[in-house]
Enzyme design. Structure first.
Site, PDB file in Angstrom:
ATOM      1  N   ARG A 163       0.868  -1.174   0.000  1.00 30.83           N
ATOM      2  CA  ARG A 163       0.000   0.000   0.000  1.00 30.83           C
ATOM      3  C   ARG A 163       0.907   1.227   0.000  1.00 30.83           C
ATOM      4  O   ARG A 163       1.032   1.910  -0.991  1.00 30.83           O
ATOM      5  CB  ARG A 163      -0.935  -0.028   1.218  1.00 30.83           C
ATOM      6  N   HIS A 210       3.867  -1.815   8.200  1.00 27.61           N
ATOM      7  CA  HIS A 210       2.498  -2.098   8.615  1.00 27.61           C
ATOM      8  C   HIS A 210       2.171  -3.538   8.257  1.00 27.61           C
ATOM      9  O   HIS A 210       2.492  -4.001   7.163  1.00 27.61           O
ATOM     10  CB  HIS A 210       1.540  -1.133   7.900  1.00 27.61           C
ATOM     11  N   TYR A 259     -39.983   4.771   5.097  1.00 26.43           N
ATOM     12  CA  TYR A 259     -39.750   4.825   3.658  1.00 26.43           C
ATOM     13  C   TYR A 259     -39.967   3.452   3.027  1.00 26.43           C
ATOM     14  O   TYR A 259     -39.546   2.436   3.592  1.00 26.43           O
ATOM     15  CB  TYR A 259     -38.323   5.277   3.359  1.00 26.43           C
ATOM     16  N   ASP A 292     -31.971  11.270   9.358  1.00 26.19           N
ATOM     17  CA  ASP A 292     -31.866  11.881  10.681  1.00 26.19           C
ATOM     18  C   ASP A 292     -32.648  11.152  11.752  1.00 26.19           C
ATOM     19  O   ASP A 292     -32.647  11.554  12.908  1.00 26.19           O
ATOM     20  CB  ASP A 292     -32.367  13.325  10.621  1.00 26.19           C
TER      21      ASP A 292
HETATM   22  C1  LIG Z   1      -4.933   3.062  11.462  1.00 23.44           C
HETATM   23  C2  LIG Z   1      -3.575   2.607  11.554  1.00 23.44           C
HETATM   24  C3  LIG Z   1      -3.106   1.991  12.734  1.00 23.44           C
HETATM   25  C4  LIG Z   1      -3.996   1.650  13.894  1.00 23.44           C
HETATM   26  O1  LIG Z   1      -4.644   0.431  13.628  1.00 23.44           O
HETATM   27  P1  LIG Z   1      -5.548  -0.322  14.677  1.00 23.44           P
HETATM   28  O2  LIG Z   1      -5.805  -1.641  14.074  1.00 23.44           O
HETATM   29  O3  LIG Z   1      -6.787   0.489  14.829  1.00 23.44           O
HETATM   30  O4  LIG Z   1      -4.789  -0.403  15.936  1.00 23.44           O
HETATM   31  C5  LIG Z   1      -1.759   1.680  12.803  1.00 23.44           C
HETATM   32  N1  LIG Z   1      -0.921   1.927  11.759  1.00 23.44           N
HETATM   33  C6  LIG Z   1      -1.346   2.464  10.614  1.00 23.44           C
HETATM   34  C7  LIG Z   1      -0.385   2.696   9.526  1.00 23.44           C
HETATM   35  C8  LIG Z   1      -2.689   2.818  10.473  1.00 23.44           C
HETATM   36  O5  LIG Z   1      -3.100   3.351   9.323  1.00 23.44           O
END
Ligand SMILES: *Cc1c(COP(=O)(O)O)cnc(C)c1O
Length: 703
Positions: free
Chosen positions: A464, A490, A594, A643
């Protein structure tokens, strides 16, 4: 903000001190004693009231006019009312027969006060917006310094004026100022510092211990007494409201009082205010009465008796006034909330502690507060966490990061998303940390030539964002201008517990480790290293990082079922609530909402509720979701509207308009967890929480 009993109680002695200043209880006995009581001790009263005001405004400065409007309007109304009350005395004194009467009146209304004791009100009317502007322009910390400088300038026109006159140029400046107002103890010089000291102390987590505050107070007070008497002996006093040591005295006094655990009450505040407003009338009445009764020798000339008589009469008049006001005064209307989020601060603290317990040695939390802190409100949340010792935060966007800084958050703020190189100067000014998202981004940031602080993101397989793990060192070395504070990656399947996912996560971590090793061989050792988000932290150990970027777990929620192997006890912090606005019967064979999508087939009761998808409640809950009313779970009837929505309350005939409806959280024994609701809505909790809308009021429960 919770009421603080100690602060409530001290208002009464503070009001009695103000009366002392205007009556001189010791004047007929000892001049030195009188000076001490009215010119030294008495001088804590007004700063105290200012600090209490600041204390209750704590977080509101950043909101601008909206934040202070309530206090300002109330002060203006009080000032107008008190002025009317003293019109007869102003007339009698000949205020309106003065030379240049328009100019004099203007000075009085804006600075000096329409009657002598009323200067406090215009000072606050000026000081409130000034303080707000300072905080917004400079941030809380620097605003406090600026207010300190203003106070110093005030001191030079007040008790240290004798020093000022020795510098002719300076004296010239003050002469100009005194053309505008009689004293520097006004909204410009005196008020901002004490307002900000009050709100700063309110925001501080760690309070001074009572013992230390008491010792500090004693020492500071001795210093102030020495200062005052020395200035008097030097004949430097132009006025005696502002001493150099007074802020020190006030900080200690305030710490002592706010740590005092007693029951307070609004009544005390009202009584103190009434005493303060009414006492000059008592002075006039006692003097007049004593003269008529030929008792002046006792009631006026004997100063302690005079003081007591004024206090007594003021108290009687004040109580009388309060009784009448409560009986016949306007009723305050508190609007019932429409739809709101309740945040349990105790649960957040608990989760913080539990997650810190799950960290490795030397690892800290980087609290992820993007998207309004997953719906919990980013600024209040970050403030709470900072108070608990968290020193690193992450946001998704530049704007989110700037908002935190503007709110006075001091720790590291890492922006996880892409920030364009054009924004580098903003990042530098606000001391924000950027993520380098790929090689092109690195080159663009480097080309600015600015020493911007960055964390390098490494792509270890998620594909990513990030620089490819094998090319990290080369890329970092090509960017000598960038300040490498950290490196991170990540994990994209750390929430899945199957074997394949585990193997992939281990592979990601191994690639990350190798990238760091190569970097180290090139002599680059980033201070911060991080890989885990919530699931990485909960499911993997031995990762050896300095930070963990925790989002969803901090809020006490898991994204979905089967995502965590470890056993960390978390408490959900957020509840979502709204109200029943209308209840009606739907006859058998009729529909509701609705598309007439609710078709009960029997006579039913439906309740309209004041929340809809525009508030962030997923429309996909139509016909599938549930809510809690009166401790019972009831189904959503038909389609969720923008709402509002309908609930089928056929089983609960006692439901009526005004009832609180819980969509997330607990109602008596029943619970609707974010996990359950997210599943009903066909999404994950992260989406559910982060989409809770700006239209929802946010309420913070201290617990
Ligand atoms: C959102 C995010 C987190 C936090 O993730 P959680 O699963 O909510 O703890 C950590 N690192 C990155 C890069 C994120 O975008």
């Amino acid at each position: 903000m919770k009421r603080q009993g100690g602060l409530d109680w001290f208002r009464i002695p503070a009001a009695l001190l103000v009366i002392a200043i205007h009556t001189g209880p010791l004047a007929s006995l000892t001049e030195t004693g009188d000076f001490f009581l009215t010119r030294v001790l008495g001088r804590v009263a007004v700063p105290f009231f200012l600090m209490v005001t600041g204390y209750f405004l704590q977080d509101r400065w950043m909101e601008g006019w909206r934040g202070i409007r309530g206090s300002w309007n109330k002060t203006a109304l009080l000032y107008a009312g008190a002025t009317v009350l003293y019109l007869p005395l102003m007339l009698y004194k000949g205020d309106f027969a003065r030379e240049n009467v328009l100019w004099e009146e203007l000075r009085d209304v804006v600075f000096n006060g329409t009657f002598y004791h009323l200067w406090y009100f215009p000072a606050l009317l000026l000081g409130l917006p000034l303080t707000m502007a300072l905080v917004r322009a400079l941030g809380e910390r620097r605003a406090l310094w600026a207010a300190g400088v203003l106070y110093l300038a005030g001191v030079l026109g007040d008790s240290w004026y004798g020093l000022t006159v020795q510098v002719p140029a300076l004296k010239g400046v003050y002469d100009q100022l005194f053309f505008l107002f009689d004293y520097t103890r006004n909204g410009l010089f005196l008020v901002p510092l004490f307002l900000l000291l009050g709100s700063t102390l309110a925001g501080r987590k760690r309070r001074m211990s009572p013992g230390r505050a008491a010792v500090g107070l004693a020492l500071a007070f001795v210093l102030m007494t020495l200062e005052a008497f020395w200035l008097r002996s030097m004949d430097w006093l132009r006025h005696d409201s502002m001493y150099l040591t007074l802020p020190l005295v006030m900080v200690c006094l305030f710490a002592l009082l706010s740590g005092w655990k007693v029951e307070g009450g609004k009544g005390l505040a009202q009584l103190a205010l009434a005493l303060y407003v009414i006492h000059p009338w008592s002075i006039v009445l006692i003097r007049g009465g004593a003269k008529a009764l030929r008792l002046s020798w006792l009631l006026v000339d004997c100063s302690p008796v005079f003081y007591l008589a004024v206090c007594l009469l003021s108290a009687v008049l004040s109580v009388l006034w309060l009784v009448i006001w409560r009986r016949y005064g306007p009723r305050r209307t508190v609007l019932p909330r429409r739809a709101w989020v309740e945040v349990d601060c105790g649960a957040l603290r608990h989760n913080l502690r539990a997650l810190n317990g799950a960290m490795e040695e030397g690892q800290r939390m980087m609290a992820v507060v993007k998207a309004e802190g997953y719906g919990h409100g980013a600024v209040p949340l970050a403030r709470l966490l900072e108070g608990e010792g968290v020193d690193a935060f992450a946001t998704a966007t530049l704007d989110e990061a700037v908002e935190l800084r503007r709110a006075g958050i001091r720790g590291t703020i890492l922006i996880l998303g892409y920030v364009p190189p054009e924004a580098v100067s903003v990042a530098l000014r606000r001391k924000l940390t950027l993520t380098v998202v790929d090689e092109a981004h690195a080159a663009a940031l480097e080309a600015t030539g600015k020493p911007v602080h960055v964390h390098w993101k490494v792509d270890t397989g998620m594909h990513r964002l990030g620089v490819d793990w094998e090319r990290l060192t080369k890329t970092v070395r090509a960017c000598p201008h960038l300040v490498t504070d950290g490196v991170y990656t990540h994990l994209c399947v750390s929430d899945q517990l199957d074997e394949e996912s585990r193997a992939f996560t281990v592979l990601q971590l191994e690639r990350f480790r190798q990238a760091l090793e190569t970097l180290e061989q090139a002599g680059i050792r980033p201070k911060e290293v991080h890989a885990q988000a919530s699931y990485g932290l909960l499911n993997y150990t031995g990762v050896r990082c300095t930070l963990a970027r925790v989002g969803i777990a901090l809020y006490g929620v898991l994204s979905g079922p089967g995502t965590v192997c470890g056993a960390v006890e978390l408490e959900p912090a957020l509840a979502l609530k709204a109200r029943v606005t209308s209840v009606r019967t739907v006859k058998a064979g009729e529909g509701a909402g609705y598309g007439l999508a609710f078709r009960p087939g029997r006579e039913s009761r439906v309740a309209a509720v004041s929340i809809g998808y525009a508030d962030g409640l997923p429309r996909s809950l139509s016909g599938r979701g549930h809510a809690l009313v009166r401790g019972k779970k009831v189904p959503v009837a038909g389609r969720v509207c923008m709402d509002q929505l309908l609930l089928d309350v056929t089983e609960l005939p006692e439901v009526k308009p005004g009832d609180v409806v819980t969509f997330l959280g607990r109602d008596r024994g029943e619970v609707l967890s974010a996990e359950t609701v997210a599943e009903e809505a066909g999404t994950i909790t992260n989406e559910l929480l982060s989409r809770l809308g700006a239209r929802l009021e946010r309420v913070y429960k201290a617990r």
